[in-house]
Every structure is written in structure tokens, then in C-alpha cells.
Design a protein around this motif. Structure first.
Motif, PDB file in Angstrom:
ATOM      1  N   ASP A  87       0.811  -1.228   0.000  1.00 48.68           N
ATOM      2  CA  ASP A  87       0.000   0.000   0.000  1.00 48.68           C
ATOM      3  C   ASP A  87       0.842   1.275   0.000  1.00 48.68           C
ATOM      4  OD1 ASP A  87      -2.242  -1.581   0.048  1.00 48.68           O
ATOM      5  OD2 ASP A  87      -2.629  -1.328   2.199  1.00 48.68           O
ATOM      6  N   ALA A  88       1.914   1.285   0.785  1.00 49.81           N
ATOM      7  CA  ALA A  88       2.710   2.516   0.903  1.00 49.81           C
ATOM      8  C   ALA A  88       3.344   2.889  -0.434  1.00 49.81           C
ATOM      9  CB  ALA A  88       3.795   2.331   1.960  1.00 49.81           C
ATOM     10  N   LEU A  89       3.612   1.874  -1.260  1.00 47.33           N
ATOM     11  CA  LEU A  89       4.213   2.152  -2.571  1.00 47.33           C
ATOM     12  C   LEU A  89       3.155   2.620  -3.568  1.00 47.33           C
ATOM     13  CD1 LEU A  89       6.729  -0.822  -2.795  1.00 47.33           C
ATOM     14  CD2 LEU A  89       7.234   1.583  -2.284  1.00 47.33           C
ATOM     15  N   VAL A  90       1.955   2.055  -3.474  1.00 48.91           N
ATOM     16  CA  VAL A  90       0.863   2.537  -4.329  1.00 48.91           C
ATOM     17  C   VAL A  90       0.563   3.994  -3.971  1.00 48.91           C
ATOM     18  CG1 VAL A  90      -1.553   2.232  -4.991  1.00 48.91           C
ATOM     19  CG2 VAL A  90      -0.100   0.222  -4.647  1.00 48.91           C
ATOM     20  N   ALA A  91       0.597   4.301  -2.677  1.00 46.10           N
ATOM     21  CA  ALA A  91       0.352   5.682  -2.232  1.00 46.10           C
ATOM     22  C   ALA A  91       1.435   6.621  -2.771  1.00 46.10           C
ATOM     23  CB  ALA A  91       0.302   5.739  -0.709  1.00 46.10           C
ATOM     24  N   LEU A  92       2.669   6.168  -2.773  1.00 42.15           N
ATOM     25  CA  LEU A  92       3.767   6.976  -3.325  1.00 42.15           C
ATOM     26  C   LEU A  92       3.523   7.248  -4.806  1.00 42.15           C
ATOM     27  CD1 LEU A  92       6.677   8.197  -3.224  1.00 42.15           C
ATOM     28  CD2 LEU A  92       7.499   5.910  -3.862  1.00 42.15           C
ATOM     29  N   TRP A  93       3.174   6.206  -5.539  1.00 39.29           N
ATOM     30  CA  TRP A  93       2.895   6.336  -6.980  1.00 39.29           C
ATOM     31  C   TRP A  93       1.791   7.364  -7.218  1.00 39.29           C
ATOM     32  CZ3 TRP A  93       4.724   4.483 -11.615  1.00 39.29           C
ATOM     33  CH2 TRP A  93       3.852   4.528 -12.707  1.00 39.29           C
ATOM     34  N   ARG A  94       0.723   7.281  -6.421  1.00 42.00           N
ATOM     35  CA  ARG A  94      -0.391   8.233  -6.582  1.00 42.00           C
ATOM     36  C   ARG A  94       0.061   9.644  -6.250  1.00 42.00           C
ATOM     37  NH1 ARG A  94      -4.857   4.302  -3.810  1.00 42.00           N
ATOM     38  NH2 ARG A  94      -5.125   2.928  -5.623  1.00 42.00           N
ATOM     39  N   ALA A  95       0.949   9.776  -5.279  1.00 40.21           N
ATOM     40  CA  ALA A  95       1.432  11.106  -4.883  1.00 40.21           C
ATOM     41  C   ALA A  95       2.241  11.767  -5.988  1.00 40.21           C
ATOM     42  CB  ALA A  95       2.267  10.998  -3.606  1.00 40.21           C
ATOM     43  N   VAL A  96       2.814  10.949  -6.864  1.00 36.05           N
ATOM     44  CA  VAL A  96       3.557  11.498  -7.995  1.00 36.05           C
ATOM     45  C   VAL A  96       2.585  12.047  -9.043  1.00 36.05           C
ATOM     46  CG1 VAL A  96       5.177  10.901  -9.867  1.00 36.05           C
ATOM     47  CG2 VAL A  96       5.559  10.024  -7.568  1.00 36.05           C
ATOM     48  N   GLY A  97       1.305  11.597  -8.967  1.00 30.02           N
ATOM     49  CA  GLY A  97       0.305  12.097  -9.902  1.00 30.02           C
ATOM     50  C   GLY A  97       0.299  11.350 -11.212  1.00 30.02           C
ATOM     51  N   ALA A  98       0.778  10.100 -11.196  1.00 30.24           N
ATOM     52  CA  ALA A  98       0.778   9.300 -12.422  1.00 30.24           C
ATOM     53  C   ALA A  98      -0.667   9.023 -12.833  1.00 30.24           C
ATOM     54  CB  ALA A  98       1.541   8.002 -12.201  1.00 30.24           C
ATOM     55  N   PRO A  99      -0.927   8.969 -14.127  1.00 33.86           N
ATOM     56  CA  PRO A  99      -2.298   8.902 -14.632  1.00 33.86           C
ATOM     57  C   PRO A  99      -3.022   7.580 -14.385  1.00 33.86           C
ATOM     58  CG  PRO A  99      -0.712   8.790 -16.447  1.00 33.86           C
ATOM     59  CD  PRO A  99       0.062   9.087 -15.212  1.00 33.86           C
ATOM     60  N   ALA A 100      -2.319   6.473 -14.221  1.00 34.49           N
ATOM     61  CA  ALA A 100      -2.990   5.178 -14.032  1.00 34.49           C
ATOM     62  C   ALA A 100      -2.259   4.411 -12.951  1.00 34.49           C
ATOM     63  CB  ALA A 100      -2.984   4.395 -15.333  1.00 34.49           C
ATOM     64  N   GLU A 101      -2.860   3.334 -12.501  1.00 33.74           N
ATOM     65  CA  GLU A 101      -2.260   2.555 -11.419  1.00 33.74           C
ATOM     66  C   GLU A 101      -0.939   1.918 -11.869  1.00 33.74           C
ATOM     67  OE1 GLU A 101      -3.947   2.041  -8.007  1.00 33.74           O
ATOM     68  OE2 GLU A 101      -4.096   3.945  -9.028  1.00 33.74           O
ATOM     69  N   PRO A 102      -0.025   1.685 -10.929  1.00 39.51           N
ATOM     70  CA  PRO A 102       1.223   1.008 -11.304  1.00 39.51           C
ATOM     71  C   PRO A 102       0.931  -0.453 -11.638  1.00 39.51           C
ATOM     72  CG  PRO A 102       1.090   1.214  -8.925  1.00 39.51           C
ATOM     73  CD  PRO A 102      -0.083   1.959  -9.490  1.00 39.51           C
ATOM     74  N   GLU A 103       1.675  -1.017 -12.582  1.00 40.49           N
ATOM     75  CA  GLU A 103       1.471  -2.420 -12.942  1.00 40.49           C
ATOM     76  C   GLU A 103       2.596  -3.313 -12.465  1.00 40.49           C
ATOM     77  OE1 GLU A 103      -0.871  -2.748 -16.994  1.00 40.49           O
ATOM     78  OE2 GLU A 103       0.876  -1.447 -17.145  1.00 40.49           O
ATOM     79  N   ALA A 104       3.771  -2.739 -12.278  1.00 35.90           N
ATOM     80  CA  ALA A 104       4.915  -3.562 -11.885  1.00 35.90           C
ATOM     81  C   ALA A 104       5.741  -2.816 -10.860  1.00 35.90           C
ATOM     82  CB  ALA A 104       5.776  -3.884 -13.101  1.00 35.90           C
ATOM     83  N   CYS A 105       6.251  -3.565  -9.890  1.00 35.53           N
ATOM     84  CA  CYS A 105       7.234  -3.014  -8.959  1.00 35.53           C
ATOM     85  C   CYS A 105       8.392  -3.993  -8.907  1.00 35.53           C
ATOM     86  CB  CYS A 105       6.637  -2.796  -7.580  1.00 35.53           C
ATOM     87  SG  CYS A 105       7.851  -2.199  -6.396  1.00 35.53           S
ATOM     88  N   LEU A 106       9.534  -3.588  -9.448  1.00 33.22           N
ATOM     89  CA  LEU A 106      10.733  -4.417  -9.408  1.00 33.22           C
ATOM     90  C   LEU A 106      11.398  -4.239  -8.057  1.00 33.22           C
ATOM     91  CD1 LEU A 106      10.164  -3.921 -12.471  1.00 33.22           C
ATOM     92  CD2 LEU A 106      12.628  -4.137 -12.825  1.00 33.22           C
ATOM     93  N   VAL A 107      11.834  -5.349  -7.498  1.00 27.39           N
ATOM     94  CA  VAL A 107      12.557  -5.364  -6.227  1.00 27.39           C
ATOM     95  C   VAL A 107      13.961  -5.870  -6.543  1.00 27.39           C
ATOM     96  CG1 VAL A 107      12.641  -6.351  -3.903  1.00 27.39           C
ATOM     97  CG2 VAL A 107      10.411  -5.912  -4.992  1.00 27.39           C
ATOM     98  N   ASN A 108      14.946  -4.986  -6.473  1.00 31.12           N
ATOM     99  CA  ASN A 108      16.334  -5.386  -6.737  1.00 31.12           C
ATOM    100  C   ASN A 108      17.084  -5.470  -5.428  1.00 31.12           C
ATOM    101  OD1 ASN A 108      16.211  -5.496  -9.538  1.00 31.12           O
ATOM    102  ND2 ASN A 108      16.933  -3.393  -9.814  1.00 31.12           N
ATOM    103  N   HIS A 109      17.826  -6.552  -5.240  1.00 35.74           N
ATOM    104  CA  HIS A 109      18.631  -6.708  -4.029  1.00 35.74           C
ATOM    105  C   HIS A 109      20.115  -6.722  -4.378  1.00 35.74           C
ATOM    106  CE1 HIS A 109      20.769  -8.755  -0.786  1.00 35.74           C
ATOM    107  NE2 HIS A 109      19.869  -8.201   0.004  1.00 35.74           N
ATOM    108  N   TYR A 110      20.873  -5.823  -3.747  1.00 36.15           N
ATOM    109  CA  TYR A 110      22.312  -5.688  -4.005  1.00 36.15           C
ATOM    110  C   TYR A 110      23.094  -6.142  -2.788  1.00 36.15           C
ATOM    111  CZ  TYR A 110      20.849  -2.383  -7.642  1.00 36.15           C
ATOM    112  OH  TYR A 110      20.257  -1.790  -8.731  1.00 36.15           O
TER     113      TYR A 110
END
Ligand code: MD6
Ligand code: FE
Length: 209
Positions: A87-110
Motif C-alpha cells: 500500500d505505501a508504494l501505491v500511495a507513493l505512486w499516486r502522490a507522484v500524480g501518475a495517470p494510471a495505477e502502477p502495474e509492476a514493482c521491481l525489487v532489486n537486491h544488491y
């Protein structure tokens, strides 16, 4: 904190997430990794392993192997659908004002010696939406270039809690991770760094969940 893009299409917001929010995000990402285990992507054609391990959440996930780069709905090893985006990442995406919902979130581990070569994020069909990135754990030395590979680059540090957005004229700029500053954070269990990037893949109205 305001997330509107600067004139050049980049928004860099150091410390956007404070320590408590970082801990909550880390717990949510640990849940994602428990249901969709990290895997090691491989280079198209050669099959050479990336030094970064990864997983995804959201309706689509980015994968890479001998057959090429692509987005797909299931984990390449378990065959399961990807878990939902926290949820916190969807909220971040919405706060950026992107026009549609996010479809992918890549998780990279270094891990300490992992790096990510200079690249563009261009496997998405819809490039009108920005790419929104969150860093957790150890600080990374990030390289930021221009829209052409030969453009000059500059180095910047991405620390835990930092948010970076590439949109508009910056959507296709070259970027990569030169190195990880090991031991700069204790947030990620076992150490290292996690980067989350949220993307829109399909044009609005297509592939809508
Ligand atoms: C990383 N980030 O920070 C790799 N891509 O580990 C990315 O590749 C990236 O930070 C697109 C937009 C922002 C990013
Ligand atoms: Fe990228």
C-alpha cells in the motif's frame, strides 16, 4: 514532501521516507520476498548472471533470461502470480500524480559487490508514466546520464528512504549503480541494499486489473 518533477523531468527527494516508514516498507518488502523469492536474472543470449538478485510485485513482473527481457504475470521459478504492491508504494505512486495505477514493482537486491550497468528503462510500452524509485538499506553510488549513451554522466548517492522519479524528458535517461557502500545501513536483514521501482507497462485502459 512535494513530488512534482523538476523542469528536466527528474524528482530527487532525499529522505522522503523517514526511519519509521523505511522500517514499515522493509517489513512489507520482506513479505513480498517471502511469497516471491529473489531470483537471479540472466543476460539475454549469453545467460550471464546479473550480480543483482530480484523479484517483483504487482500484476506484472520484469524478468530476464536467455530468451530476453520481458514483463510476465508469474514468477519464473515458482510459477505463482506476483504478490500485490504494498500500500505505501501505491500511495507513493499516486502522490507522484501518475495517470494510471502502477502495474509492476521491481525489487532489486544488491549485496556488497553488486552493480548494475548503465541502462535505460525501455521495456515498458507506456512511457508516458514515470518510473518511481525508492532505495532502502545501504547507500548506493548512482550514475545519472542523459538520453544518449554517450552523454556525460554524473554520480550521486542514493541513501535509504530516498525517492527518485524519472518522467517526461527524463523517462529514458541512462542510469546505473556503480557500487554499494557496504555497512552504511542496518535496515535490510543480512545487509545490502534494496531498490524498488514502480512502473506502468501498458497504455492506460489496457491490461487494467
Ligand atoms: C537502483 N534503479 O537504484 C536501480 N530505474 O538500484 C534504477 O534502475 C532506476 O532508480 C529507473 C528509474 C529510477 C531508478
Ligand atoms: Fe532502471
Amino acid at each position: 514532501m512535494d513530488l512534482s518533477l523538476d523542469i528536466d523531468g527528474v524528482a530527487y527527494r532525499p529522505g522522503y521516507f523517514g526511519p519509521a516508514q523505511q522500517a514499515e516498507l522493509m517489513a512489507a518488502v520482506a513479505q513480498v520476498m517471502a511469497s516471491a523469492p529473489l531470483f537471479v536474472p540472466r543476460m539475454p543470449r549469453t545467460g550471464k548472471a546479473f550480480s543483482v538478485a530480484m523479484t517483483n510485485c504487482g500484476p506484472l513482473g520484469w524478468v530476464s533470461d536467455e530468451a530476453g527481457y520481458r514483463y510476465q504475470t508469474t514468477h519464473p521459478e515458482t510459477g505463482d502470480p506476483w504478490p500485490p504492491i504494498p500500500d505505501a508504494l501505491v500511495a507513493l505512486w499516486r502522490a507522484v500524480g501518475a495517470p494510471a495505477e502502477p502495474e509492476a514493482c521491481l525489487v532489486n537486491h544488491y549485496h556488497d559487490r553488486a552493480r548494475l550497468g548503465l541502462h535505460q528503462d525501455r521495456d515498458e510500452i507506456d512511457r508516458a508514466a514515470p518510473v518511481v524509485s525508492v532505495s532502502l538499506g545501504d547507500t548506493a553510488v548512482f550514475r545519472l546520464g542523459g538520453t544518449r549513451r554517450r552523454d556525460p554522466t554524473r554520480s550521486m548517492k542514493l541513501a535509504s528512504g530516498d525517492v527518485l522519479v524519472f518522467g517526461g524528458p527524463a523517462r529514458l535517461i541512462y542510469h546505473g549503480i556503480d557500487r554499494i557502500l557496504a555497512g552504511t545501513s542496518r535496515l535490510v536483514p543480512g545487509g545490502g541494499r534494496i531498490n524498488l521501482t514502480l512502473r506502468r507497462v501498458n497504455p492506460i485502459g489496457e491490461g487494467e486489473a
